[in-house]
Design a protein around this motif. Structure first.
Motif, mmCIF file in Angstrom:
data_model
loop_
_atom_site.group_PDB
_atom_site.id
_atom_site.type_symbol
_atom_site.label_atom_id
_atom_site.label_comp_id
_atom_site.label_asym_id
_atom_site.label_seq_id
_atom_site.Cartn_x
_atom_site.Cartn_y
_atom_site.Cartn_z
ATOM 1 N N LEU A 115 23.082 71.910 68.433
ATOM 2 C CA LEU A 115 24.226 71.809 69.336
ATOM 3 C C LEU A 115 25.036 73.108 69.338
ATOM 4 C CD1 LEU A 115 25.542 68.150 68.820
ATOM 5 C CD2 LEU A 115 23.943 69.034 70.526
ATOM 6 N N GLY A 116 24.899 73.895 68.286
ATOM 7 C CA GLY A 116 25.625 75.149 68.203
ATOM 8 C C GLY A 116 25.239 76.142 69.281
ATOM 9 N N ILE A 117 24.020 76.006 69.827
ATOM 10 C CA ILE A 117 23.588 76.973 70.835
ATOM 11 C C ILE A 117 24.415 76.860 72.115
ATOM 12 C CG2 ILE A 117 21.797 75.513 71.894
ATOM 13 C CD1 ILE A 117 20.092 78.149 72.031
ATOM 14 N N PHE A 118 25.035 75.706 72.326
ATOM 15 C CA PHE A 118 25.862 75.549 73.535
ATOM 16 C C PHE A 118 27.137 76.379 73.425
ATOM 17 C CE2 PHE A 118 23.102 71.893 73.514
ATOM 18 C CZ PHE A 118 22.752 71.752 74.849
ATOM 19 N N LEU A 247 34.373 85.782 63.216
ATOM 20 C CA LEU A 247 34.542 84.331 63.155
ATOM 21 C C LEU A 247 33.213 83.660 62.889
ATOM 22 C CD1 LEU A 247 36.284 81.720 63.662
ATOM 23 C CD2 LEU A 247 35.598 81.916 66.069
ATOM 24 N N ILE A 248 33.217 82.668 62.001
ATOM 25 C CA ILE A 248 32.039 81.827 61.768
ATOM 26 C C ILE A 248 32.329 80.432 62.297
ATOM 27 C CG2 ILE A 248 30.665 80.674 59.989
ATOM 28 C CD1 ILE A 248 30.822 83.215 58.355
ATOM 29 N N ILE A 249 31.413 79.920 63.116
ATOM 30 C CA ILE A 249 31.527 78.561 63.648
ATOM 31 C C ILE A 249 30.523 77.677 62.918
ATOM 32 C CG2 ILE A 249 31.243 77.096 65.677
ATOM 33 C CD1 ILE A 249 32.227 79.372 67.393
ATOM 34 N N ASP A 250 31.040 76.666 62.251
ATOM 35 C CA ASP A 250 30.217 75.731 61.481
ATOM 36 C C ASP A 250 29.804 74.580 62.392
ATOM 37 O OD1 ASP A 250 29.124 73.890 59.753
ATOM 38 O OD2 ASP A 250 30.980 73.481 58.662
ATOM 39 N N ALA A 251 28.544 74.610 62.837
ATOM 40 C CA ALA A 251 27.992 73.553 63.683
ATOM 41 C C ALA A 251 26.853 72.844 62.950
ATOM 42 C CB ALA A 251 27.500 74.142 65.004
ATOM 43 N N MET A 252 27.008 72.687 61.628
ATOM 44 C CA MET A 252 25.946 72.118 60.799
ATOM 45 C C MET A 252 26.056 70.606 60.636
ATOM 46 S SD MET A 252 25.351 75.091 57.914
ATOM 47 C CE MET A 252 27.076 75.330 57.468
ATOM 48 N N GLY A 253 26.878 69.956 61.444
ATOM 49 C CA GLY A 253 26.890 68.504 61.472
ATOM 50 C C GLY A 253 27.752 67.859 60.412
ATOM 51 N N GLY A 389 31.726 70.558 66.914
ATOM 52 C CA GLY A 389 30.851 69.401 67.078
ATOM 53 C C GLY A 389 31.102 68.363 66.010
ATOM 54 N N ASP A 390 30.037 67.741 65.519
ATOM 55 C CA ASP A 390 30.182 66.669 64.537
ATOM 56 C C ASP A 390 30.794 67.156 63.233
ATOM 57 O OD1 ASP A 390 29.049 65.147 66.451
ATOM 58 O OD2 ASP A 390 27.182 64.732 65.404
ATOM 59 N N ALA A 391 30.614 68.436 62.908
ATOM 60 C CA ALA A 391 31.237 68.971 61.698
ATOM 61 C C ALA A 391 32.753 68.887 61.777
ATOM 62 C CB ALA A 391 30.807 70.429 61.474
ATOM 63 N N SER A 392 33.297 68.880 63.004
ATOM 64 C CA SER A 392 34.748 68.813 63.191
ATOM 65 C C SER A 392 35.264 67.385 63.276
ATOM 66 C CB SER A 392 35.145 69.566 64.467
ATOM 67 O OG SER A 392 34.707 68.856 65.615
ATOM 68 N N SER A 393 34.353 66.391 63.235
ATOM 69 C CA SER A 393 34.721 64.973 63.362
ATOM 70 C C SER A 393 35.442 64.696 64.671
ATOM 71 C CB SER A 393 35.598 64.535 62.179
ATOM 72 O OG SER A 393 34.898 64.625 60.969
ATOM 73 N N PHE A 400 29.751 57.650 68.148
ATOM 74 C CA PHE A 400 29.138 58.791 67.451
ATOM 75 C C PHE A 400 28.332 59.663 68.412
ATOM 76 C CE2 PHE A 400 29.976 55.588 64.345
ATOM 77 C CZ PHE A 400 30.433 56.271 63.242
ATOM 78 N N GLY A 401 28.797 59.749 69.667
ATOM 79 C CA GLY A 401 28.063 60.497 70.684
ATOM 80 C C GLY A 401 28.340 61.978 70.625
ATOM 81 N N GLY A 402 27.576 62.700 69.819
ATOM 82 C CA GLY A 402 27.829 64.124 69.637
ATOM 83 C C GLY A 402 27.619 64.943 70.892
ATOM 84 N N PHE A 403 26.581 64.624 71.671
ATOM 85 C CA PHE A 403 26.307 65.416 72.859
ATOM 86 C C PHE A 403 27.350 65.137 73.937
ATOM 87 C CE2 PHE A 403 23.623 66.375 76.724
ATOM 88 C CZ PHE A 403 23.707 67.749 76.563
ATOM 89 N N GLY A 404 27.743 63.880 74.104
ATOM 90 C CA GLY A 404 28.787 63.552 75.066
ATOM 91 C C GLY A 404 30.118 64.179 74.695
ATOM 92 N N SER A 405 30.423 64.204 73.402
ATOM 93 C CA SER A 405 31.642 64.864 72.941
ATOM 94 C C SER A 405 31.571 66.356 73.219
ATOM 95 C CB SER A 405 31.837 64.609 71.442
ATOM 96 O OG SER A 405 32.941 65.317 70.946
ATOM 97 N N LEU A 406 30.396 66.942 73.039
ATOM 98 C CA LEU A 406 30.222 68.370 73.299
ATOM 99 C C LEU A 406 30.478 68.694 74.765
ATOM 100 C CD1 LEU A 406 27.487 70.719 72.015
ATOM 101 C CD2 LEU A 406 27.792 70.519 74.466
#
Length: 579
Positions: A115-118, A247-253, A389-393, A400-406
């Motif tokens: 999801l981080g690629i978005f 900046l580091i973006i943590d998109a590791m879920g 993403g999900d790492a940010s809750s 729990f729709g991670g893609f819809g939240s994205l």
């Protein structure tokens, strides 16, 4: 309401991913001893190549490993101090020894690519130099993600996707879509989670777009440590490579090691366990189930579970269908294992779908753990590090729709991150404004608690099914402006007030059971979020129009802070959603 379909979320989600052409029928014969049904089914499916991210692994051994992790979460009474992934040091990176070993320097490095690629592509398109670190191969899995066209168009608005791309990634479309309640009735809607899109094709498109505009991907690289200097964040990889970024973006879920450090190993406040499969052999396969609730709770091992279902036609063939069974739990000793849920699934799914399991070809077996915390979204805890993403809750604690939240938040976040970078507002306090308190998200907690299967004295085992039916019937009577936002994970003050009011009038006897089910402390806490939802709605509707024209007159820092505040009012009240 239900975005579980497709499982785009970056929770711990694993599936058995065979080549579809290799699938075969699996006859379940009763056995007194020996392997479980689940083991026999999974071991009968030929293995395929793994993909990174959610749903990329497979095999019965993967299921056992995930159950072992789940057991640890449930049984650990003491907080285990996690590995220290991030540390702060004084001084400048450019004057340190690590600067000499750095192999590349970026504006932004995104950790976690599925999801981080978005966000990486969105930031690259704004002119930033972005790198992605992915622990495996950056590719999408075969199991489809379910979403609506309206949500995909949000990615078009951001500029990371085109309408032509939507055509190419859509594997299947279907209507109508059911919200069903066993023994009570059904409600039918159109264009809700009605597209099955191919993650493999989508990630391939995003990958090509990202690299074409100068993005760099480091595959097969595991994050070992992050060091925060005054002028940069330094990423150390397990193979010894060193990268630096502003900046580091943590998109590791959900199970990001950085998030574990921030939360100090705290148990999740709630968990959704999911099992399911994709099978061939469904003759009736033109509609979907957004949600279908079982009539009553069921005893599973030493625990009780309220089962919910979803079902979607699969794009890989006209007779192929994906079905999910899920339940909400609090992690504690005695909770059922995923394998126990799968044993129930093989028994209950044929009745749910009106088929015989012996007539189906099992193509994939799907299972996952989706944890969530009551204090989401998660504020930044370190300078120069932001959870995404999900790492940010930031995903719904119900769906729990991670893609819809994205899709919903990508435009807001990419613009905010770019503004923070341009002005060097990369301290933790400034970055936390990008993951603000959102009362509509916090208010969703009551729904998860109410939908859990744990029994309370004086509460009927059919309570959850009856409550859901009463709520959905009320929303149906009130019309699309009430029902559709809720089905797409958006809680709004006006619709919520109208729905609760109608339920109280039409089903007054259900109110005492709600108090017993969720408990007074939870209701008091929820009431606070409910009040804030009303306040945010007022602020976004009436104060925002007064402030917004004045933003250009403010200094850069104040302008940045006020923009984030206005966004928090809009998104936190759900007023970003338009029919």
């Amino acid at each position: 309401m239900a975005k579980l379909g497709g499982f785009s979320s970056n929770g711990v989600f694993i599936s058995s991913l065979p080549m579809i052409t290799s699938a075969r029928k699996f006859c379940l014969l009763p056995q007194a001893t020996g392997p479980s049904k689940t083991q026999r089914i999974m071991e009968s499916i030929p293995a395929a190549e793994e993909a990174g991210g959610a749903g990329g692994a497979y095999s019965y051994n993967a299921l056992k490993r995930l159950d072992s992790l789940w057991s640890t979460i449930c049984n650990d009474s003491a907080v285990q101090e996690p590995k220290k992934m991030v540390s702060n040091v004084s001084g400048l990176f450019r004057e340190s020894e690590q600067a000499e070993k750095c192999i590349d320097m970026f504006d932004v490095v995104v950790c976690g690519g599925t999801l981080g690629i978005f966000i990486a592509t969105a930031l690259s398109s704004k002119g930033l130099r972005v790198g992605i670190v992915e622990k495996s191969i950056l590719r999408g899995r075969e199991q489809e993600w379910n979403i609506s066209r309206k949500e995909l168009l949000e990615l078009v608005d951001v500029g990371v996707l085109t309408e032509d791309d939507i055509y190419h990634i859509t594997a299947n479309s279907f209507n109508p879509n059911r919200c069903g309640f066993e023994g009570k009735g059904d409600i039918w809607v159109n264009d809700i989670l009605n597209l099955g899109i191919s993650p493999a094709k989508l990630i391939e498109i995003m990958r090509d777009r990202f690299t074409c505009i100068g993005g760099i991907i480091f595959e097969g690289c595991i994050v070992s440590h992050v060091t925060i200097f005054e002028d940069a964040a330094v990423l150390e990889l397990a193979d010894g490579k060193i990268l630096s970024a502003s900046l580091i973006i943590d998109a590791m879920g959900n199970f990001s090691p950085i998030v574990r450090q921030i939360r100090n190993g705290k148990k999740p406040d709630g968990v959704c366990l999911v099992v399911g499969s994709c099978c061939r052999g469904f003759e009736q396969n033109s509609t979907s189930d957004v949600i279908y609730s079982s009539a009553s709770v069921k005893k599973v091992g030493r625990s009780e579970a309220q089962y919910f279902w979803e079902a979607f036609p699969a794009g890989s063939g006209p007779l192929e269908r994906t079905t999910y069974m899920f339940t909400y739990l609090y992690p504690e000793p005695g909770c059922p294992l995923l394998e126990e849920l799968l044993e129930d699934y093989w028994e209950l799914m044929p009745k749910y779908q009106g088929v015989s399991l012996e007539d189906l070809e099992v193509l994939r077996v799907i299972f996952g753990i989706f944890p969530t915390y009551r204090d989401g979204p998660l504020p930044a805890a370190f300078d120069r590090v932001l959870q995404f993403g999900d790492a940010s809750s930031i995903q719904s604690p119900v769906s729990f729709g991670g893609f819809g939240s994205l899709t919903r938040h990508l435009g807001r976040l990419s613009s905010g991150i770019h503004e923070a970078f341009d002005n060097d507002f990369l301290d933790a306090q400034s970055l936390s404004l990008l993951n603000p308190y959102m009362p509509n998200l916090s208010a969703s907690w009551l729904f998860q608690r109410a939908m859990s299967g744990k029994s309370q004295s004086g509460v009927s085992p059919t309570f959850v099914n009856e409550l859901l039916y009463a709520n959905f019937k009320s929303m149906e009577k009130l019309g699309d402006p009430i029902l559709r936002p809720f089905l797409q994970d958006v809680i709004q003050f006006g619709p919520l007030v109208k729905t609760l009011g109608l339920v109280m009038i039409s089903q007054p006897l259900i109110i005492p059971s709600i108090f017993k089910k969720v408990g007074l402390p939870v209701l008091i806490e929820w009431s606070g979020h409910f009040v804030m939802l009303g306040i945010y709605t007022f602020l976004s509707s009436y104060i925002d129009p007064l402030i917004r024209p004045l933003l250009k007159t403010l200094p850069a820092k104040e302008r940045y802070e006020w923009r984030r505040k206005l966004e928090a009012w809009t998104y936190g009240s759900g007023l970003d959603y338009k029919l």
